[in-house]
Design an enzyme around this catalytic site. Structure first.
Site, PDB file in Angstrom:
ATOM      1  N   ASP A   1       0.874  -1.134  -0.074  1.00 57.29           N
ATOM      2  CA  ASP A   1      -0.119   0.089   0.100  1.00 57.29           C
ATOM      3  C   ASP A   1       0.889   1.221  -0.018  1.00 57.29           C
ATOM      4  OD1 ASP A   1       0.776   0.588   2.542  1.00 57.29           O
ATOM      5  OD2 ASP A   1      -1.104   0.427   3.432  1.00 57.29           O
ATOM      6  N   LEU A   2       0.357   2.559  -0.365  1.00 61.65           N
ATOM      7  CA  LEU A   2       1.166   3.855  -0.594  1.00 61.65           C
ATOM      8  C   LEU A   2       1.314   4.156   0.959  1.00 61.65           C
ATOM      9  CD1 LEU A   2      -0.693   5.128  -3.639  1.00 61.65           C
ATOM     10  CD2 LEU A   2       1.447   3.661  -3.340  1.00 61.65           C
TER      11      LEU A   2
ATOM     12  N   ASP B   1      -5.799   2.150  -1.396  1.00 63.03           N
ATOM     13  CA  ASP B   1      -4.378   2.173  -2.167  1.00 63.03           C
ATOM     14  C   ASP B   1      -3.699   0.766  -1.645  1.00 63.03           C
ATOM     15  OD1 ASP B   1      -4.315   2.523   0.640  1.00 63.03           O
ATOM     16  OD2 ASP B   1      -2.600   3.823   0.725  1.00 63.03           O
TER      17      ASP B   1
END
Length: 353
Positions: free
Chosen positions: A225-226, A268
């Site tokens: 994930d970001l 995300d």
């Protein structure tokens, strides 16, 4: 009288016997030489004596069949006549010879006509059946999943209507199948990024596991994930966040091979499935993960502004001896949170027990 009565029959009609029978004792007055003077006790004589004028088929004493005509002499005007009866007979095989010939002719004509119509019907049936056979062959190809086109029939009206209806049906079914395929494809892809979703991931893993078992290789799960995505959403709006996710999806695809899987699970979060060897899966997966981290960390131009985000990655390796893929995905998810707690922008491996 004998010459005028019997002569014409002898010359013109084969096998004809003409007899004149008297009123008393039914004796033959005129006739074949052997019959003159004999009593003729035939049904024709009795019917003639009763005033009848007609014909019958009768059997003689010698067993021969005759067509017999009879008439009674009624005299003329005031003259009552002598009460004589005229008997004319001819063997039935001669009398009906022309009828038999006509029957044979009719039978032969009927047989010839039936044969002619049978041949014509055979050719006509073939002319009708051939296009039906072509339609059936095309339908068989279509039912087996092949590519075929229903032939267009124009020379027979009913077959033309049938082929036209079938062609329309196939077109409609093909269009419906295409639309269903498109809907199925949409159901397996993320609308925003175009990446496969969780449903597509499950389908992919079923085939990937089979292939890995055959090749005796492994599958490496990267759960990513970001870092910093929420800040972009909060400061620049969700529209900018969506554009950032689309760019991230492009960079993830650029970092993997064509036969590997990049999916967006939501928000995300992304999952990447790598095909790795049985000897060095962690090293191979780590190399790809570092390449992904480097690409994600490069700046983005979103709505005229430079945006920076990072990413954290958790990894786990599936092998034929490991648990099922859902357990490996759970381990990769746990490894992701270890990466985020450890300072982010890094990769952490979680080993299967």
């Amino acid at each position: 009288m004998e010459a005028s009565t019997l002569g014409p029959f002898k010359e013109s009609m084969e096998g004809v016997q003409v007899m004149v029978v008297g009123k008393n004792q039914d004796k033959v007055l005129l006739g074949p030489g052997g019959d003159v003077g004999k009593v003729m006790n035939d049904p024709a004589v009795h019917q003639a004596q009763e005033g009848g004028n007609s014909w019958i088929i009768e059997q003689s004493d010698n067993g021969k069949s005759y067509l017999t005509g009879y008439a009674y002499g009624n005299g003329y005007q005031n003259y009552s006549g002598l009460g004589w009866s005229v008997i004319v007979r001819q063997p039935t095989e001669i009398a009906f010879a022309s009828v038999h010939r006509l029957q044979q002719y009719i039978a032969l004509c009927g047989l010839a006509t039936a044969l002619l119509f049978g041949i014509a019907g055979w050719f006509l049936a073939g002319w009708i059946v051939r296009p039906l056979k072509r339609i059936a062959e095309s339908a068989d190809v279509l039912s087996s999943g092949g590519q075929a086109e229903i032939p267009s029939i124009t020379h027979i009206r009913d077959l033309s209507n049938l082929s036209h209806s079938l062609r329309n049906l196939i077109d409609n079914l093909t269009q419906a199948e295409t639309e269903l395929g498109h809907m199925s494809d949409m159901a397996r892809h993320d609308v925003l990024t175009g990446l496969p979703n969780r449903l597509a991931l499950d389908d992919y893993l079923a085939h990937a596991v089979t292939k890995a078992k055959q090749n005796r290789s492994t599958l490496s799960f990267l759960y990513m994930d970001l870092d910093g995505f929420k800040k972009v959403n909060d400061t620049m709006g969700h529209g900018a966040g969506d554009k950032l996710l689309q760019e991230v999806a492009f960079r993830l695809l650029d970092s993997t091979r064509d036969h590997e899987m990049v999916t967006r699970l939501g928000g995300d979060e992304f999952v990447i499935i790598l095909h790795t060897s049985a000897l060095r899966p962690m090293q191979e997966a780590e190399a790809v993960a570092k390449r992904i981290i480097d690409k994600i960390n490069q700046p983005y131009l979103i709505d005229g502004q430079i945006v920076h985000v990072g990413c954290s990655v958790g990894a786990a390796v599936w092998s034929p001896e490991s648990q099922d893929t859902s357990e490996i995905l759970r381990l990769a998810d746990e490894a992701l949170y270890i990466s985020k707690r450890s300072g982010k922008n890094r990769i952490t491996f979680e080993k299967a027990v």
